[in-house]
Every structure is written in structure tokens, then in C-alpha cells.
Write a protein that holds these residues in place. Structure first.
Motif, PDB file in Angstrom:
ATOM      1  N   ILE A  34      12.396  21.518  -5.441  1.00 45.44           N
ATOM      2  CA  ILE A  34      13.211  21.142  -4.530  1.00 45.44           C
ATOM      3  C   ILE A  34      13.433  19.831  -4.721  1.00 45.44           C
ATOM      4  N   ARG A  35      12.273  18.890  -4.904  1.00 50.70           N
ATOM      5  CA  ARG A  35      12.330  17.287  -4.996  1.00 50.70           C
ATOM      6  C   ARG A  35      13.059  16.771  -6.075  1.00 50.70           C
ATOM      7  N   ALA A  36      12.887  17.467  -7.206  1.00 48.76           N
ATOM      8  CA  ALA A  36      13.688  17.284  -8.319  1.00 48.76           C
ATOM      9  C   ALA A  36      15.136  17.273  -8.337  1.00 48.76           C
ATOM     10  N   VAL A  37      15.657  18.083  -7.502  1.00 52.80           N
ATOM     11  CA  VAL A  37      17.154  18.592  -7.190  1.00 52.80           C
ATOM     12  C   VAL A  37      17.553  17.383  -6.292  1.00 52.80           C
ATOM     13  N   ARG A  38      16.813  17.208  -5.502  1.00 54.42           N
ATOM     14  CA  ARG A  38      17.133  16.125  -4.322  1.00 54.42           C
ATOM     15  C   ARG A  38      17.245  14.867  -4.962  1.00 54.42           C
ATOM     16  N   GLN A  39      16.507  14.433  -5.834  1.00 55.96           N
ATOM     17  CA  GLN A  39      16.670  13.266  -6.623  1.00 55.96           C
ATOM     18  C   GLN A  39      17.834  13.061  -7.167  1.00 55.96           C
ATOM     19  N   VAL A  40      18.328  14.043  -7.878  1.00 63.57           N
ATOM     20  CA  VAL A  40      19.704  14.045  -8.678  1.00 63.57           C
ATOM     21  C   VAL A  40      20.816  14.296  -7.892  1.00 63.57           C
ATOM     22  N   ALA A  41      20.661  14.402  -6.477  1.00 58.97           N
ATOM     23  CA  ALA A  41      22.044  14.947  -5.615  1.00 58.97           C
ATOM     24  C   ALA A  41      23.270  14.343  -5.810  1.00 58.97           C
ATOM     25  N   ALA A  42      23.100  12.934  -6.234  1.00 58.69           N
ATOM     26  CA  ALA A  42      24.274  11.983  -6.376  1.00 58.69           C
ATOM     27  C   ALA A  42      25.147  12.493  -7.697  1.00 58.69           C
ATOM     28  N   ARG A  43      24.100  12.807  -8.619  1.00 59.53           N
ATOM     29  CA  ARG A  43      24.725  13.321  -9.988  1.00 59.53           C
ATOM     30  C   ARG A  43      25.339  14.589  -9.828  1.00 59.53           C
ATOM     31  N   ILE A  44      24.654  15.499  -8.981  1.00 57.66           N
ATOM     32  CA  ILE A  44      25.307  16.732  -8.840  1.00 57.66           C
ATOM     33  C   ILE A  44      26.728  16.684  -8.198  1.00 57.66           C
ATOM     34  N   ALA A  45      26.676  15.801  -7.255  1.00 55.28           N
ATOM     35  CA  ALA A  45      28.081  15.465  -6.300  1.00 55.28           C
ATOM     36  C   ALA A  45      28.931  14.947  -7.244  1.00 55.28           C
ATOM     37  N   GLY A  46      28.599  13.974  -8.256  1.00 57.11           N
ATOM     38  CA  GLY A  46      29.743  13.415  -9.225  1.00 57.11           C
ATOM     39  C   GLY A  46      30.155  14.663 -10.161  1.00 57.11           C
ATOM     40  N   ALA A  47      29.233  15.458 -10.200  1.00 53.93           N
ATOM     41  CA  ALA A  47      29.752  16.670 -11.328  1.00 53.93           C
ATOM     42  C   ALA A  47      30.842  17.615 -10.749  1.00 53.93           C
ATOM     43  N   VAL A  48      30.435  17.807  -9.188  1.00 50.96           N
ATOM     44  CA  VAL A  48      31.357  18.543  -8.284  1.00 50.96           C
ATOM     45  C   VAL A  48      32.632  17.993  -8.554  1.00 50.96           C
ATOM     46  N   GLN A 197      16.595  24.815 -11.480  1.00 50.47           N
ATOM     47  CA  GLN A 197      17.929  25.114 -12.104  1.00 50.47           C
ATOM     48  C   GLN A 197      18.596  26.035 -11.322  1.00 50.47           C
ATOM     49  N   LYS A 198      18.020  27.067 -10.784  1.00 50.95           N
ATOM     50  CA  LYS A 198      18.518  28.042  -9.651  1.00 50.95           C
ATOM     51  C   LYS A 198      19.340  26.978  -8.357  1.00 50.95           C
ATOM     52  N   VAL A 199      18.329  26.366  -8.211  1.00 50.82           N
ATOM     53  CA  VAL A 199      18.917  25.652  -6.749  1.00 50.82           C
ATOM     54  C   VAL A 199      20.030  24.607  -7.208  1.00 50.82           C
ATOM     55  N   ALA A 200      19.917  23.918  -8.447  1.00 50.83           N
ATOM     56  CA  ALA A 200      21.051  22.905  -8.876  1.00 50.83           C
ATOM     57  C   ALA A 200      22.346  23.669  -9.117  1.00 50.83           C
ATOM     58  N   LEU A 201      21.928  24.702  -9.762  1.00 47.85           N
ATOM     59  CA  LEU A 201      23.198  25.646  -9.954  1.00 47.85           C
ATOM     60  C   LEU A 201      23.939  26.102  -8.869  1.00 47.85           C
ATOM     61  N   ASN A 202      23.228  26.883  -7.964  1.00 47.77           N
ATOM     62  CA  ASN A 202      23.768  27.068  -6.702  1.00 47.77           C
ATOM     63  C   ASN A 202      24.463  25.964  -5.974  1.00 47.77           C
ATOM     64  N   SER A 203      23.662  25.001  -5.747  1.00 40.41           N
ATOM     65  CA  SER A 203      24.347  24.134  -5.017  1.00 40.41           C
ATOM     66  C   SER A 203      25.650  23.459  -5.550  1.00 40.41           C
ATOM     67  N   PHE A 204      25.670  23.276  -6.933  1.00 41.71           N
ATOM     68  CA  PHE A 204      27.022  22.729  -7.541  1.00 41.71           C
ATOM     69  C   PHE A 204      27.858  23.887  -7.279  1.00 41.71           C
ATOM     70  N   SER A 205      27.917  25.084  -7.792  1.00 39.95           N
ATOM     71  CA  SER A 205      28.943  26.051  -7.498  1.00 39.95           C
ATOM     72  C   SER A 205      29.389  26.260  -6.069  1.00 39.95           C
ATOM     73  N   THR A 206      28.257  26.220  -5.184  1.00 42.55           N
ATOM     74  CA  THR A 206      28.864  26.353  -3.636  1.00 42.55           C
ATOM     75  C   THR A 206      29.576  25.132  -3.386  1.00 42.55           C
ATOM     76  N   ALA A 207      29.158  23.821  -3.633  1.00 43.07           N
ATOM     77  CA  ALA A 207      29.963  22.659  -3.266  1.00 43.07           C
ATOM     78  C   ALA A 207      31.254  22.703  -3.985  1.00 43.07           C
TER      79      ALA A 207
END
Length: 296
Positions: A34-48, A197-207
Motif C-alpha cells: 500500500i505504501r508503494a502505491v501511495r508514493q506514486v498516486a500522482a503518477r497514477i492520477a496523471g495516467a487516469v 499491482q492489484k491496488v494500482a490497477l484497481n485504483s486506476f480503473s475505478t478512478a
């Protein structure tokens, strides 16, 4: 040696731990995912934000991976239909070794770069398509072959890896590094690397689905009632959003084939289902905007 493959200096006597202590160690290490995903939340937001206009223009989501990473991509894609009524033909998955690899490991399939490239080319990608390429190592040949072909097609490529400076994140249009480090059991990336990976993909697709107006407030108003449980959910969601009783909500839902968005708009705006459906279409399927039209 890759971080994900480096033996951990912690818990070197793991096989001697009592069962409860063993479980505490395995569970506690998952918090690092979870910490690893939170550290790149801004990158995932940019991808969305980069993906949303392409998907709104008719693009498809394409998941690519091998082994655990590939199976997680399949899982994320297939869940979009019942949750958000996202068409299966617009959420595709390429898994090294084919469909059988979902259930049985196909040895060597991940090493075939040309297979990854050819399977991408068969999809005839366009600039509106979005390809999610997932590899814990970041160097899986099948995924890298698919990445090269996807980039040549002009599609948006988003690479996920669990090692810094990985090939898949460096070559993709958007690279997202889920730096989970080494595993409690050396090299077993089905542990916290897979969780990240599960958390990142889930967060990306849900957002992304939220950006596509599949959610009103925090309600899944585009849920597809494919079973009895989800059918009941459409009724409870409509009741919650409108404050009306079950009988009225069920009656309106039956008129619109249990489309929650249409039912909510029809009830709150006191209009027919046909008018509500037309207004939603005119408002880009955005329920909040359609309700504001009534208020004006």
C-alpha cells in the motif's frame, strides 16, 4: 540482482517460525504494498487524466502481462462489466500463454517477445486505445514486445513495474514504479508486489470510471444487474439516491431495464424514463449534469 529477486535479510529463519508468527510476518509485509502505491498516486492520477479523453473518444483498455501480473490484469478488466456496465469488448486482456495460463502456468510463454507484439498487432490499436503493461521485474519479454507494438500503433502506453529503472516503465508513455523491494520469501512476487499491482490497477480503473461518469456521489449508478444480488442493489441504490420507497423505485427501474442512472433522473426530475434517457445522452451520460439541467 533486481530488488524483487534479492533475498531478504529479514526473517532468514522463516521456516522455523510458529504458524501465528509466520502469518503476522506475511500479513505485515503487505502494508508495504500500500505504501508503494501511495508514493506514486500522482503518477497514477496523471495516467487516469491522460487515458480519460481517449476512452471517452471510443478507445479500449488493454491489459498485458504474464503470470501473476497478467492474471491480475484479467481480473481487473472482467470486473468492469458488472460494476460499471463497461463493455467486455472495450476491456481486453493479453496473457502470456493464452487463456489456459489463467489457470495453469505455461512455462516459457513470458519469454516470447514476438508473441506479445503479434497479439497486440492483431487488435489493430488506434490512438484512442490505452494499453496497461504490467511486469513485476519490468523486463518480461512478452510484455516488452507488446509495449513496442503498442507504441508503434500510437496507443497510450502505461507501464507498471516493481523495480526502479525498469524497461517497461522507461519505454512506456507513462511509467509507474511500485517500489515494493524484496519479498519475505525471496523472489515470490505473488506476495506484496502482486498486491501493489492489484491496488494500482484497481485504483486506476475505478478512478477512470468515475471520470467517465459511472459514479454519482459514491454510488455505482451504472451497475449491470447480471444476477439477483446486483438486481437488489439497483433497487437499494435508487432508493438511497432518491429517498423514495422500494415500490416506486422498482417500478421505474423496470421501465428502464434497471438502469440506475435513468431511474434516478426520472424520479428526481419527475419525467418519463424516455425523457430521462434522452437527457442523459444529451449530457454525455453525466447524471449530475443532467440533474442540474432540470434545476435551471
Amino acid at each position: 540482482m533486481l530488488n524483487t529477486e534479492t533475498p531478504s535479510s529479514s526473517h532468514t529463519d522463516l521456516d522455523l517460525y510458529p504458524t501465528e508468527e509466520l502469518l503476522h510476518v506475511l500479513i505485515d509485509d503487505q502494508f508495504n504494498a500500500i505504501r508503494a502505491v501511495r508514493q506514486v498516486a500522482a503518477r497514477i492520477a496523471g495516467a487516469v487524466d491522460s487515458a480519460a479523453p481517449r476512452i471517452l473518444a471510443g478507445g479500449r483498455l488493454v491489459y498485458v502481462g504474464a503470470g501473476t501480473s497478467g492474471r491480475l490484469g484479467v481480473l481487473d478488466g472482467v470486473e468492469l462489466l458488472p460494476t460499471f456496465s463497461w463493455p467486455n469488448e472495450r476491456a481486453l486482456s493479453l496473457l502470456a500463454g493464452g487463456k489456459q495460463a489463467m489457470f495453469v502456468a505455461v512455462e516459457g510463454a513470458e519469454d516470447d517477445a514476438e508473441k506479445g507484439a503479434s497479439e497486440i498487432r492483431e487488435l489493430a490499436l488506434t490512438a484512442n486505445d490505452v494499453v496497461l503493461l504490467v511486469a513485476a521485474s519490468g523486463a518480461t519479454p512478452y510484455v516488452l514486445g507488446a509495449l513496442q507494438a503498442a507504441r508503434a500503433s500510437g496507443a497510450l502506453t502505461i507501464g507498471f513495474a516493481n523495480n526502479p529503472d525498469a524497461q517497461v516503465t522507461g519505454a512506456a508513455d507513462i511509467g509507474i514504479t511500485l517500489d515494493t523491494g524484496n519479498e519475505v520469501i525471496s523472489g515470490s512476487t505473488r506476495l506484496k508486489a502482486g498486491t501493489s499491482q492489484k491496488v494500482a490497477l484497481n485504483s486506476f480503473s475505478t478512478a477512470l470510471m468515475v471520470r467517465l461518469h459511472k459514479v454519482y456521489g459514491n454510488l455505482m449508478v451504472d451497475v449491470k444487474p447480471t444476477n439477483v444480488k446486483l438486481l437488489r442493489r439497483t433497487v437499494s441504490l435508487t432508493m438511497h439516491a432518491t429517498g423514495r420507497d422500494e415500490a416506486e423505485c422498482r417500478r421505474v427501474l423496470e421501465e428502464c431495464d434497471f438502469h440506475v442512472k435513468t431511474a434516478i433522473l426520472a424520479i428526481l426530475s419527475d419525467i418519463s424514463v424516455a425523457t430521462a434517457s434522452a437527457r442523459l445522452a444529451a449530457c454525455g451520460d453525466d447524471l449530475r449534469r443532467a440533474l442540474q439541467v432540470q434545476q435551471k
